[in-house]
Motif scaffolding. Structure first.
Motif, PDB file in Angstrom:
ATOM      1  N   HIS A  26      -3.262 -10.457  11.106  1.00  0.00           N
ATOM      2  CA  HIS A  26      -2.501 -10.323  10.097  1.00  0.00           C
ATOM      3  C   HIS A  26      -2.842  -9.428   8.879  1.00  0.00           C
ATOM      4  O   HIS A  26      -2.972  -9.553   7.801  1.00  0.00           O
ATOM      5  N   PRO A  27      -2.696  -7.991   9.469  1.00  0.00           N
ATOM      6  CA  PRO A  27      -2.981  -6.815   8.499  1.00  0.00           C
ATOM      7  C   PRO A  27      -1.754  -6.904   7.463  1.00  0.00           C
ATOM      8  O   PRO A  27      -0.648  -7.472   7.764  1.00  0.00           O
ATOM      9  N   THR A  28      -1.902  -6.217   6.452  1.00  0.00           N
ATOM     10  CA  THR A  28      -0.941  -6.006   5.451  1.00  0.00           C
ATOM     11  C   THR A  28      -0.091  -4.737   5.610  1.00  0.00           C
ATOM     12  O   THR A  28       0.757  -4.145   5.089  1.00  0.00           O
ATOM     13  N   GLY A  29      -0.915  -3.907   6.420  1.00  0.00           N
ATOM     14  CA  GLY A  29      -0.129  -2.556   6.888  1.00  0.00           C
ATOM     15  C   GLY A  29      -0.816  -1.991   8.161  1.00  0.00           C
ATOM     16  O   GLY A  29      -1.546  -2.867   8.852  1.00  0.00           O
ATOM     17  N   LEU A  30      -0.472  -1.157   8.901  1.00  0.00           N
ATOM     18  CA  LEU A  30      -0.893  -0.462  10.078  1.00  0.00           C
ATOM     19  C   LEU A  30      -0.538   1.103   9.975  1.00  0.00           C
ATOM     20  O   LEU A  30       0.356   1.568   9.844  1.00  0.00           O
ATOM     21  N   ASN A  31      -1.501   1.720  10.706  1.00  0.00           N
ATOM     22  CA  ASN A  31      -1.511   3.245  10.757  1.00  0.00           C
ATOM     23  C   ASN A  31      -1.497   3.471  12.442  1.00  0.00           C
ATOM     24  O   ASN A  31      -2.260   2.653  13.115  1.00  0.00           O
ATOM     25  N   LEU A  32      -0.599   3.985  12.811  1.00  0.00           N
ATOM     26  CA  LEU A  32      -0.550   4.736  14.346  1.00  0.00           C
ATOM     27  C   LEU A  32      -0.794   6.230  14.035  1.00  0.00           C
ATOM     28  O   LEU A  32      -0.400   7.039  13.488  1.00  0.00           O
ATOM     29  N   ILE A  33      -2.044   6.332  14.595  1.00  0.00           N
ATOM     30  CA  ILE A  33      -2.501   7.935  14.476  1.00  0.00           C
ATOM     31  C   ILE A  33      -2.758   8.574  16.120  1.00  0.00           C
ATOM     32  O   ILE A  33      -3.409   7.988  16.775  1.00  0.00           O
ATOM     33  N   GLN A  34      -2.289   9.690  16.392  1.00  0.00           N
ATOM     34  CA  GLN A  34      -2.281  10.526  17.510  1.00  0.00           C
ATOM     35  C   GLN A  34      -2.533  11.874  17.158  1.00  0.00           C
ATOM     36  O   GLN A  34      -1.864  12.477  16.631  1.00  0.00           O
ATOM     37  N   SER A  35      -4.229  12.390  17.503  1.00  0.00           N
ATOM     38  CA  SER A  35      -4.512  13.594  17.171  1.00  0.00           C
ATOM     39  C   SER A  35      -4.470  14.500  18.353  1.00  0.00           C
ATOM     40  O   SER A  35      -4.716  14.096  19.215  1.00  0.00           O
ATOM     41  N   ASN A  36      -4.283  15.879  18.222  1.00  0.00           N
ATOM     42  CA  ASN A  36      -4.304  16.704  19.110  1.00  0.00           C
ATOM     43  C   ASN A  36      -5.122  17.982  18.873  1.00  0.00           C
ATOM     44  O   ASN A  36      -4.747  18.685  17.896  1.00  0.00           O
ATOM     45  N   GLY A  37      -6.235  18.436  19.392  1.00  0.00           N
ATOM     46  CA  GLY A  37      -7.253  19.343  19.192  1.00  0.00           C
ATOM     47  C   GLY A  37      -8.184  18.892  18.252  1.00  0.00           C
ATOM     48  O   GLY A  37      -8.063  18.023  17.306  1.00  0.00           O
ATOM     49  N   SER A  38      -9.313  19.374  18.260  1.00  0.00           N
ATOM     50  CA  SER A  38     -10.531  19.410  17.430  1.00  0.00           C
ATOM     51  C   SER A  38     -10.275  19.473  15.891  1.00  0.00           C
ATOM     52  O   SER A  38     -10.543  18.754  15.121  1.00  0.00           O
ATOM     53  N   SER A  39      -9.302  20.355  15.477  1.00  0.00           N
ATOM     54  CA  SER A  39      -8.912  20.684  14.143  1.00  0.00           C
ATOM     55  C   SER A  39      -8.029  19.444  13.451  1.00  0.00           C
ATOM     56  O   SER A  39      -8.011  19.250  12.582  1.00  0.00           O
ATOM     57  N   ALA A  40      -7.558  18.624  14.420  1.00  0.00           N
ATOM     58  CA  ALA A  40      -6.735  17.506  14.159  1.00  0.00           C
ATOM     59  C   ALA A  40      -7.609  16.309  14.204  1.00  0.00           C
ATOM     60  O   ALA A  40      -7.296  15.123  14.198  1.00  0.00           O
ATOM     61  N   THR A  41      -9.165  16.286  14.289  1.00  0.00           N
ATOM     62  CA  THR A  41     -10.026  15.286  14.567  1.00  0.00           C
ATOM     63  C   THR A  41      -9.848  14.689  15.970  1.00  0.00           C
ATOM     64  O   THR A  41     -10.450  13.455  16.107  1.00  0.00           O
ATOM     65  N   GLN A  42      -9.467  15.444  16.939  1.00  0.00           N
ATOM     66  CA  GLN A  42      -9.363  14.911  18.363  1.00  0.00           C
ATOM     67  C   GLN A  42     -10.923  15.060  18.861  1.00  0.00           C
ATOM     68  O   GLN A  42     -11.355  15.943  19.133  1.00  0.00           O
ATOM     69  N   SER A  43     -11.636  13.925  19.120  1.00  0.00           N
ATOM     70  CA  SER A  43     -13.046  13.975  19.791  1.00  0.00           C
ATOM     71  C   SER A  43     -12.945  13.584  21.240  1.00  0.00           C
ATOM     72  O   SER A  43     -13.942  14.170  21.746  1.00  0.00           O
TER      73      SER A  43
END
Length: 146
Positions: free
Chosen positions: A81-98
């Motif tokens: 039951h969150p009040t919001g939600l993020n969908l996050i998809q990062s590409n490359g280390s500069s976008a924080t893809q670990s």
């Protein structure tokens, strides 16, 4: 499907990580809790094949990944039951893809959670740069999308 024996997410897909908290699996995707969730119910969705970034992903895999991600978001909404939600998809280390295996974070959000705002308070991009990017992206779209 391509796999990478050195990839932590490929090991989860192969069922070789006994610590993984899977919430969903089919022949094309696996969804599981990350080791260090940002919020309660934070779940990641990965393709079963090893695709480092969105640029590498076949359209049919992307389509199924998107459908499962949406259904997982609904399940998370019903469960925690969150009040919001993020969908996050990062590409490359500069976008924080670990981890270099494409993944989508489904992050339930609540007012006053520890994540705070994810956008800067103002844009550092000039109008001139915005107009140049607009022209370049429209040209690239005309080449990439008939």
């Amino acid at each position: 499907m391509p796999i990478d024996a050195d990839c932590a997410f490929c090991r989860i897909v192969a069922g070789e990580d006994g610590q993984a908290r899977e919430v969903y699996r089919d022949e094309s995707v696996v969804a599981f809790f990350p080791d260090e969730p940002a919020t309660l119910g934070h779940t990641m969705v990965v393709p079963a094949g090893h695709y480092p970034m969105v640029f590498d992903l076949p359209d049919e895999v992307l389509t199924h990944l998107a459908v499962v991600t949406k259904r997982l978001a609904v399940a998370i909404q019903q469960a925690v039951h969150p009040t919001g939600l993020n969908l996050i998809q990062s590409n490359g280390s500069s976008a924080t893809q670990s981890v270099p295996h494409l993944h989508v974070h489904v992050v339930p959000r609540w007012d006053e959670d520890d994540l705070g705002d994810i956008w800067p308070p103002s844009s550092p991009v000039s109008e001139v740069a915005t107009d140049a990017a607009w022209d370049s992206i429209r040209a690239a779209c005309s080449r990439e999308m008939p």
